[in-house]
Motif scaffolding. Structure first.
Motif, short mmCIF file in Angstrom:
data_model
loop_
_atom_site.label_atom_id
_atom_site.label_comp_id
_atom_site.label_asym_id
_atom_site.label_seq_id
_atom_site.Cartn_x
_atom_site.Cartn_y
_atom_site.Cartn_z
N ARG A 116 0.84 -1.19 0.00
CA ARG A 116 0.00 0.00 0.00
C ARG A 116 0.87 1.25 0.00
O ARG A 116 2.04 1.22 0.40
CB ARG A 116 -0.93 0.02 1.20
CG ARG A 116 -0.25 0.09 2.56
CD ARG A 116 -1.26 0.03 3.67
NE ARG A 116 -0.67 0.11 4.98
CZ ARG A 116 -1.35 0.08 6.12
NH1 ARG A 116 -2.67 -0.02 6.09
NH2 ARG A 116 -0.73 0.17 7.28
N TYR A 126 -4.19 0.44 -2.02
CA TYR A 126 -3.78 -0.94 -1.78
C TYR A 126 -3.71 -1.65 -3.14
O TYR A 126 -4.60 -1.48 -3.99
CB TYR A 126 -4.80 -1.65 -0.91
CG TYR A 126 -5.05 -1.01 0.44
CD1 TYR A 126 -4.49 -1.54 1.61
CD2 TYR A 126 -5.87 0.11 0.56
CE1 TYR A 126 -4.74 -0.96 2.85
CE2 TYR A 126 -6.13 0.70 1.81
CZ TYR A 126 -5.56 0.15 2.94
OH TYR A 126 -5.81 0.73 4.16
N GLU A 186 -11.56 7.43 7.16
CA GLU A 186 -11.11 6.43 6.19
C GLU A 186 -10.94 5.06 6.82
O GLU A 186 -11.17 4.02 6.17
CB GLU A 186 -9.77 6.88 5.57
CG GLU A 186 -9.22 5.89 4.56
CD GLU A 186 -7.76 6.13 4.23
OE1 GLU A 186 -7.18 5.33 3.47
OE2 GLU A 186 -7.18 7.11 4.74
N SER A 187 -10.56 5.01 8.09
CA SER A 187 -10.29 3.74 8.74
C SER A 187 -11.49 2.79 8.73
O SER A 187 -11.32 1.57 8.77
CB SER A 187 -9.83 3.98 10.19
OG SER A 187 -10.86 4.60 10.95
N THR A 201 -8.88 3.74 -0.83
CA THR A 201 -9.79 4.17 0.24
C THR A 201 -9.52 5.63 0.58
O THR A 201 -8.37 6.05 0.66
CB THR A 201 -9.64 3.30 1.50
OG1 THR A 201 -8.30 3.41 2.01
CG2 THR A 201 -9.93 1.84 1.18
N THR A 224 -7.52 -3.81 2.31
CA THR A 224 -6.67 -4.97 2.55
C THR A 224 -7.27 -6.24 1.96
O THR A 224 -6.57 -7.06 1.36
CB THR A 224 -6.42 -5.17 4.06
OG1 THR A 224 -7.67 -5.27 4.73
CG2 THR A 224 -5.66 -3.99 4.63
N SER A 239 -11.03 0.78 5.62
CA SER A 239 -9.70 0.22 5.34
C SER A 239 -9.72 -1.28 5.11
O SER A 239 -8.90 -1.81 4.37
CB SER A 239 -8.73 0.57 6.46
OG SER A 239 -9.15 0.01 7.69
N THR A 299 0.42 5.66 0.67
CA THR A 299 -0.48 6.72 1.12
C THR A 299 -0.42 7.91 0.18
O THR A 299 0.62 8.19 -0.44
CB THR A 299 -0.12 7.18 2.55
OG1 THR A 299 1.24 7.63 2.56
CG2 THR A 299 -0.29 6.05 3.54
N THR A 316 -5.46 6.02 0.90
CA THR A 316 -4.51 4.93 0.84
C THR A 316 -4.82 4.05 -0.36
O THR A 316 -5.99 3.68 -0.57
CB THR A 316 -4.56 4.07 2.13
OG1 THR A 316 -4.44 4.93 3.27
CG2 THR A 316 -3.46 3.04 2.14
#
Length: 288
Positions: free
Chosen positions: A58, A73, A96-97, A115, A104, A100, A60, A71
Motif C-alpha cells: 500500500r 492498496y 477512512e479507517s 480508500t 486490505t 480500510s 499513502t 490509501t
C-alpha cells in the motif's frame, strides 16, 4: 487413376483451409481486453476469505485535486498485467479507517483499491461522488501505481452518505463498470443514468438508512442491465464497516464478475441463495 489425380490437390486445399481456420479462430482474433482473469479458480471458501491469494502493498496519498488524502492498496505482482480498480469512501462523520478493511481484503483478491478520507466529515453524497471520481482520475493518470491499473475497469463503493455518493458517481459517469453502495443514504432515489452493474447492500436492522426508505427504492429505480439487492439478516447501519464473510463473498464476486468480466464468479451470484442466518433477502437479475 482419377483418385490418384485428385488426391494431391484435395489434400493441399484441406491443409490451406485448416491453416486459414487457425488464423481466424475466435481466440486468435479476440479482443485481449474483453476479459481479465486473475487468480486461481474460486471456491465457496475462497470468495469469503478475509485474505485472498495475492500478496499486497500500500501507499499513502497525502492530498489530491478534488479529494482528500487516502490509501492505495494493490497486488505486488507485476506478472499478470493490469488490475481493475475501485475507489471507496466512508459515510457521514466517518474516517477512512472504517473502509480500510476493503483495501486490505479486496486488494488481496486481485484489485487496486483506493480508500479515501472525505474532504469534510459532514460532506453530503453529491460531494462524496465528486471525490470518488476525482480519486479514480488521479489513480489512473497520476498515481504511483497507475501502470498497474486498467483504466477501462473502474468501480466505486461507499458507506452511508458514501453509498449515496457511490450511486451519484455512477450516475454522473456511466462508463463505470461496477458500483456497490453499502447501507446507502441519499435524498434522491432514482439514478437513471447508471449503467454500472450495481450491488445494493443493506441491513435489516438499519435505523439510519432503513432498507424500505433507501436501499430498496435505490434498487427498484436502477435501470442498469445487471443489479442485485442483498439485505443482511439482523445487521445494522454499521455492519458493513468491518469484515464479514457474507459481505466479502458478494463484494468479491460482484467485482470479479463485472469489473473483470470473469464468469467463474457467476456461480456465487446466480442462482440466488435462499434466506439464511446471514441473508434476509436477495434480489437479482441473475448474471451469466
Amino acid at each position: 487413376m482419377r483418385l490418384q489425380k485428385f488426391s494431391l490437390p484435395f489434400s493441399v486445399a484441406a491443409a490451406a483451409l485448416t491453416a486459414t481456420a487457425l488464423f481466424v479462430s475466435p481466440q486468435a482474433t479476440a479482443d485481449p481486453t474483453a476479459f481479465a482473469v486473475h487468480g486461481p479458480d474460486p471456491t465457496a471458501q475462497s470468495v469469503q476469505a478475509q485474505r485472498g491469494p495475492y500478496a499486497t502493498s500500500r501507499t499513502t496519498v497525502s492530498s489530491g485535486t478534488g479529494f482528500n488524502r487516502g490509501t492505495i492498496y494493490y497486488p505486488t505482482t507485476t506478472s499478470e498485467g493490469t488490475f481493475s480498480a475501485v475507489a471507496v469512501i466512508p459515510g457521514f462523520t466517518e474516517s477512512e479507517s472504517t473502509m480500510s478493511w476493503y483495501g486490505t481484503t479486496l486488494s488481496s483478491h486481485g484489485f487496486v483499491v483506493f480508500t479515501l478520507e472525505a474532504e469534510g466529515g459532514l460532506d453530503f453524497p453529491d460531494a462524496r461522488a465528486d471525490q470518488l471520481l476525482a480519486a479514480l482520475d488521479y489513480l489512473v493518470n497520476s498515481s504511483s501505481v497507475r501502470d498497474r491499473v486498467d483504466r477501462n475497469r473502474l468501480g466505486v463503493m461507499g458507506h452511508s452518505m458514501g453509498g449515496g455518493g457511490t450511486l451519484e458517481a455512477a450516475n454522473e459517469r456511466p462508463s463505470l463498470r461496477a458500483a456497490i453502495p453499502l447501507a446507502a443514504w441519499h435524498n434522491t432515489k432514482n439514478f437513471p443514468q447508471v449503467q454500472a452493474a450495481t450491488l445494493v447492500i443493506s441491513a435489516e436492522g438499519d435505523s439510519v438508512a432503513s432498507p424500505a426508505s433507501h436501499s430498496e427504492p435505490f434498487y427498484q429505480g436502477l435501470r442498469s442491465a445487471e443489479k442485485a439487492y442483498l439485505e443482511l439478516n439482523n445487521g445494522n447501519h454499521f455492519t458493513t464497516n468491518s469484515y464479514t464473510p457474507t459481505v466479502t463473498k458478494y463484494a468479491v464476486s460482484w467485482l470479479k464478475r463485472f469489473l473483470d468480466d470473469d464468469t467463474r464468479y457467476s456461480q456465487f451470484l446466480c442462482p440466488p441463495p435462499p434466506p439464511d442466518s446471514n441473508i434476509n433477502e436477495y434480489r437479482h437479475t441473475c448474471p451469466v
